[in-house]
Design an enzyme around this catalytic site. Structure first.
Site, PDB file in Angstrom:
ATOM      1  N   ARG A 150       3.946  -9.747   7.274  1.00  9.00           N
ATOM      2  CA  ARG A 150       4.762  -8.720   7.912  1.00  9.00           C
ATOM      3  C   ARG A 150       4.241  -8.419   9.314  1.00  9.00           C
ATOM      4  O   ARG A 150       3.082  -8.660   9.628  1.00  9.00           O
ATOM      5  CB  ARG A 150       4.737  -7.425   7.089  1.00  9.00           C
ATOM      6  CG  ARG A 150       5.464  -7.487   5.771  1.00  9.00           C
ATOM      7  CD  ARG A 150       5.378  -6.150   5.051  1.00  9.00           C
ATOM      8  NE  ARG A 150       3.988  -5.744   4.863  1.00  9.00           N
ATOM      9  CZ  ARG A 150       3.331  -4.898   5.648  1.00  9.00           C
ATOM     10  NH1 ARG A 150       3.938  -4.343   6.685  1.00  9.00           N
ATOM     11  NH2 ARG A 150       2.073  -4.602   5.412  1.00  9.00           N
ATOM     12  N   HIS A 164       3.920   1.983  -4.488  1.00  7.22           N
ATOM     13  CA  HIS A 164       3.528   0.599  -4.193  1.00  7.22           C
ATOM     14  C   HIS A 164       2.457   0.218  -5.205  1.00  7.22           C
ATOM     15  O   HIS A 164       1.258   0.381  -4.967  1.00  7.22           O
ATOM     16  CB  HIS A 164       2.992   0.502  -2.761  1.00  7.22           C
ATOM     17  CG  HIS A 164       2.661  -0.897  -2.345  1.00  7.22           C
ATOM     18  ND1 HIS A 164       1.618  -1.193  -1.491  1.00  7.22           N
ATOM     19  CD2 HIS A 164       3.238  -2.082  -2.656  1.00  7.22           C
ATOM     20  CE1 HIS A 164       1.560  -2.495  -1.300  1.00  7.22           C
ATOM     21  NE2 HIS A 164       2.524  -3.061  -2.003  1.00  7.22           N
ATOM     22  N   SER A 207      -3.089  -5.417  -0.374  1.00  6.37           N
ATOM     23  CA  SER A 207      -3.155  -6.865  -0.531  1.00  6.37           C
ATOM     24  C   SER A 207      -4.601  -7.326  -0.689  1.00  6.37           C
ATOM     25  O   SER A 207      -5.488  -6.906   0.053  1.00  6.37           O
ATOM     26  CB  SER A 207      -2.527  -7.534   0.694  1.00  6.37           C
ATOM     27  OG  SER A 207      -2.582  -8.930   0.589  1.00  6.37           O
ATOM     28  N   LYS A 236      -4.003  -6.297  -7.467  1.00  3.60           N
ATOM     29  CA  LYS A 236      -2.896  -5.562  -8.091  1.00  3.60           C
ATOM     30  C   LYS A 236      -2.042  -6.464  -8.989  1.00  3.60           C
ATOM     31  O   LYS A 236      -1.745  -6.116 -10.132  1.00  3.60           O
ATOM     32  CB  LYS A 236      -2.053  -4.918  -6.985  1.00  3.60           C
ATOM     33  CG  LYS A 236      -0.845  -4.137  -7.428  1.00  3.60           C
ATOM     34  CD  LYS A 236      -0.345  -3.243  -6.297  1.00  3.60           C
ATOM     35  CE  LYS A 236      -0.131  -3.965  -5.002  1.00  3.60           C
ATOM     36  NZ  LYS A 236       1.036  -4.867  -5.015  1.00  3.60           N
ATOM     37  N   THR A 237      -1.636  -7.602  -8.473  1.00  6.89           N
ATOM     38  CA  THR A 237      -0.809  -8.523  -9.249  1.00  6.89           C
ATOM     39  C   THR A 237      -1.622  -9.193 -10.354  1.00  6.89           C
ATOM     40  O   THR A 237      -1.184  -9.305 -11.500  1.00  6.89           O
ATOM     41  CB  THR A 237      -0.185  -9.583  -8.324  1.00  6.89           C
ATOM     42  OG1 THR A 237       0.646  -8.930  -7.365  1.00  6.89           O
ATOM     43  CG2 THR A 237       0.654 -10.572  -9.114  1.00  6.89           C
ATOM     44  N   ASP A 272       4.803  -4.880  -8.127  1.00  9.57           N
ATOM     45  CA  ASP A 272       4.645  -4.391  -6.752  1.00  9.57           C
ATOM     46  C   ASP A 272       5.288  -3.042  -6.444  1.00  9.57           C
ATOM     47  O   ASP A 272       4.708  -2.252  -5.717  1.00  9.57           O
ATOM     48  CB  ASP A 272       5.197  -5.432  -5.784  1.00  9.57           C
ATOM     49  CG  ASP A 272       4.693  -5.242  -4.368  1.00  9.57           C
ATOM     50  OD1 ASP A 272       3.502  -4.924  -4.195  1.00  9.57           O
ATOM     51  OD2 ASP A 272       5.480  -5.426  -3.436  1.00  9.57           O
ATOM     52  N   ARG A 318       1.704 -17.453  -0.456  1.00  8.75           N
ATOM     53  CA  ARG A 318       2.460 -16.656  -1.426  1.00  8.75           C
ATOM     54  C   ARG A 318       3.346 -17.520  -2.316  1.00  8.75           C
ATOM     55  O   ARG A 318       3.698 -18.644  -1.975  1.00  8.75           O
ATOM     56  CB  ARG A 318       3.376 -15.668  -0.682  1.00  8.75           C
ATOM     57  CG  ARG A 318       2.652 -14.591   0.101  1.00  8.75           C
ATOM     58  CD  ARG A 318       2.387 -13.394  -0.759  1.00  8.75           C
ATOM     59  NE  ARG A 318       1.758 -12.302  -0.026  1.00  8.75           N
ATOM     60  CZ  ARG A 318       1.552 -11.088  -0.551  1.00  8.75           C
ATOM     61  NH1 ARG A 318       1.963 -10.825  -1.779  1.00  8.75           N
ATOM     62  NH2 ARG A 318       0.959 -10.160   0.147  1.00  8.75           N
TER      63      ARG A 318
END
Length: 538
Positions: A60, A221, A239, A243-244, A258, A323
Site C-alpha cells: 500500500r 483489523h 503485518s 495475525k494470519t 483480517d 502475498r
C-alpha cells in the site's frame, strides 16, 4: 476450455459512462487466470497457482490515500497525515478522466459483497482493468449466489485502473498513484498502482467509518477463530506479527484472517470471503493451512519461481511483502457462515525487535485501551531503506491507515465491550528474546502457539494473580509458568545476560510509547492514560 467462450457482456455500465468498452462480467477464476496467462502478465507455478507481479508498488501507499471532504465527512473524519482531504470537484474530474481512459478497453466487472452478517451486508461492484485484479476481488469479497445476482444492486463501487497515472499538478493527488474514498457517491477510485491490497483496504476504510457512525458496531483489523465450545478468539496485529498464521489453527475454525465487525448483538462477523496472507519464508511444516491453500484458484503476488516453477518463498528480491489471496474455503477448518459469538479472549500481537517485552502478559481494561491506541510493533533492519537497527513503529488500533475516525473512538468502543462482556486481553510478543534483533533470537512459533493454547484452554491462572509477576517497566501481568514453554522464556529479562542492558533497552522503548501517545492524550480519558508505562529512563 478457451477462456473466450466465457466472455459475454451481460451487464450495462452506461450509468458509469462506460459505453464502448468490452465488458467481461462475473468471469470464473479459471477464465481470469487463463486471460492473465494469455496476456503474459502472469506465470503458472508447479501447483497450478497463478503468480503475478504488481509492478512499481508491492504494498500500500498510505501517503496517497485520500477521503473526499464533504458534508458527510467534514465534521467526523480525523483529518491528518493518514486521512488526507480531497476536493469534490477534483474527484469528479479524476473520475471523468478514468472513465475516458477505459474507452474501448477490456473491463472486468465483479459483483460481490462485504460483511458475512446479513443485516450488515454491503453490496459492491468492482470494475477492474486487469483480469488478475478481478480474480483478487473474487477471492477476497463474499460471493453472491446466481439468485442474488439476478437483482443485485451495488451500494459501493470500486474503479481500479493500475495503468492510469494521475497528473498531480492538475488532479490534486500527491503523485501519479492514488486511492480516494467518496462517502457521498459511495465510490472508491484506485489508479497508478497494481497492488491489489488497495482494493480490499478501500472497503475496509469505508466500513471503519460507516459501522461505528451508523451501526454502533466496532470494526476491527484482526483475525478471528472459534473453538469447539463456541468460544471466539480475536487476534489484532500489524503485518509480520503472526495475525494470519496464529488464527489458522487446525483445532479451531477460522472466522476470518483480517477484517471483522463486533456488534451489540453479541456477534463477531468477517467482512471478507477470503484470506490475504504473507508468504515470506512460508513452509508446510510451520504454516500447513496457508501452504495447502496455495493451489489453482489462489493468486500469488511478487514471488520468485525456481527453475521447476515451484515458489522460492525465501526469495525477497522483489519485496518482503510477498502475498497470496485465496477464497476462505481453501482453508479446511472454517466457520460457516463466518460469524462467531462475543470473544472470550483478545490477543494483541507485536513483533518487538528490541527483545524486551514479555512473550505473553495479561492486560487490564485500561492497559488494553492504551495498547490498542498505540498499536506497537517494530521495524527491523532491511525492511525499509535506511533501517539499520530496530525502530519502534506505532499504528493506532493496529490499523491506522484504514481508520477515518479518531483512534480514541475505536478504543473507547473496545474498552466498553471488554468491560461489558468480561473479555480477557493478552499482549503477545512474537518478536525477539534474549536481546534485540541481530543479537537475540525470534521467539519460537511453537512457544507462541503453546501460550495461546494455554490461554484458550484456561491454563494460565486467569483469576489468580499469584501466578503472575507484574513487569517492573511495562506494568503488565506476566505469567510465571505456562505448559509447553520453558520458564526462562516467559521472563524477557531472564533471557538477557545483562540486566543493566535489558532495563536500558526496556526504558528506551517505554519512552517511545509515551512520546507516541502524546498526540492522543487530549482525547483519551484519565483511565486510558494510566494504562501505559509510567516510568521514564534516566
Amino acid at each position: 476450455m478457451s477462456s473466450e467462450t466465457s466472455i459475454k457482456p451481460s451487464i450495462n455500465l452506461s450509468a458509469y459512462g462506460i459505453n464502448q468498452s468490452k465488458i467481461h462480467y462475473q468471469l470464473s477464476p479459471s477464465a481470469l487466470q487463463a486471460l492473465t496467462l494469455e496476456s503474459g502478465e502472469g506465470k503458472l507455478t508447479a501447483s497450478s497457482t497463478l503468480a503475478v507481479n504488481t509492478g512499481e508498488f508491492t504494498g500500500r501507499s498510505p501517503m496517497d490515500r485520500f477521503i473526499v471532504k464533504d458534508t458527510i465527512t467534514k465534521e467526523h473524519v480525523w483529518w491528518s497525515t493518514i486521512n488526507k482531504p480531497f476536493d469534490t470537484k477534483k474527484f469528479d474530474q479524476l473520475y471523468d478522466k478514468m472513465i475516458t481512459y477505459l474507452h474501448k478497453k477490456n473491463v472486468f466487472v465483479r459483483d460481490c459483497y462485504a460483511c458475512a452478517a446479513p443485516e450488515y451486508r454491503m453490496n459492491i461492484r468492482v470494475i477492474n482493468e486487469k483480469p488478475w485484479s478481478n480474480m483478487f476481488a473474487y477471492n477476497m469479497f463474499l460471493r453472491p449466489t446466481s439468485k442474488e445476482l439476478a437483482d443485485f444492486t451495488p451500494e459501493w463501487t470500486i474503479i481500479n485502473i493500475p495503468t492510469f497515472m494521475a497528473d498531480a499538478a492538475t488532479d490534486g493527488t500527491r503523485q501519479h498513484n492514488f486511492a480516494i474514498l467518496n462517502f457521498t457517491k459511495k465510490m472508491i477510485l484506485i489508479g497508478g498502482t497494481g497492488y491489489t491490497g488497495e482494493i480490499k483496504k478501500g472497503i475496509f476504510s469505508a466500513l471503519n467509518f460507516i459501522l461505528p457512525m451508523y451501526k454502533k458496531t466496532l470494526p476491527m483489523h484482526c483475525s478471528a477463530n472459534v473453538g469447539k465450545e463456541g468460544d471466539t478468539a480475536i487476534f489484532f496485529g500489524l503485518s509480520g506479527t503472526g495475525k494470519t498464521t496464529l488464527s489458522a489453527d487446525p483445532n479451531r475454525k477460522l472466522i476470518g484472517d483480517d477484517e471483522h465487525g463486533w456488534t451489540n448483538e453479541q456477534t463477531v462477523f468477517n467482512f471478507e470471503g477470503g484470506c490475504y496472507a504473507k508468504v515470506i519464508n512460508l513452509s508446510a511444516e510451520n504454516e500447513p493451512e496457508i501452504f495447502g491453500a496455495i493451489k489453482e484458484g489462489a493468486l500469488l503476488e511478487n514471488v520468485i519461481l525456481n527453475t521447476d516453477n515451484t515458489v522460492a518463498f525465501e526469495n525477497t528480491s522483489i519485496t518482503q511483502n510477498t502475498r497470496v489471496s485465496y477464497p476462505i474455503d481453501f482453508i479446511q477448518n472454517i466457520q460457516q457462515p463466518s460469524i462467531g459469538k462475543n470473544p472470550k479472549n483478545i490477543f494483541f500481537l507485536t513483533a518487538d525487535a528490541f527483545g524486551v517485552m514479555p512473550p505473553i502478559s495479561k492486560l487490564t481494561p485500561n492497559q488494553a485501551a492504551y495498547h490498542f491506541i498505540s498499536g506497537y510493533t517494530a521495524k527491523v533492519a532491511g525492511t525499509e531503506a535506511g533501517v539499520k537497527e530496530p525502530i519502534p513503529s506505532f499504528s493506532a488500533c493496529f490499523g491506522a491507515p484504514f481508520m477515518p475516525l479518531h483512534p480514541t473512538k475505536y478504543a473507547e468502543m473496545l474498552s466498553q465491550k471488554m468491560k461489558e462482556d468480561k473479555v480477557n486481553v493478552w499482549l503477545v510478543n512474537t518478536g525477539w528474546t534474549g536481546g534485540a534483533y541481530g543479537v537475540g533470537k525470534r521467539i519460537k512459533l511453537r512457544y507462541t502457539r503453546a501460550m495461546i493454547n494455554a490461554v484458550l484452554q484456561g491454563k494460565l491462572g486467569l483469576y489468580n494473580y499469584d501466578d503472575y509477576h507484574i513487569h517492573s517497566v511495562f506494568g503488565t501481568a506476566q505469567p510465571r509458568t505456562c505448559p509447553g514453554v520453558p520458564t526462562a522464556v516467559l521472563s524477557p529479562r531472564a533471557t538477557w545476560d545483562n540486566d543493566e542492558a535489558y532495563y536500558k533497552a526496556a526504558f528506551k522503548l517505554t519512552n517511545a510509547f509515551r512520546e507516541n501517545f502524546k498526540k492522543y492524550e487530549s482525547y483519551a480519558n484519565e483511565e486510558i492514560r494510566r494504562g501505559g508505562p509510567q516510568r521514564y529512563a534516566h
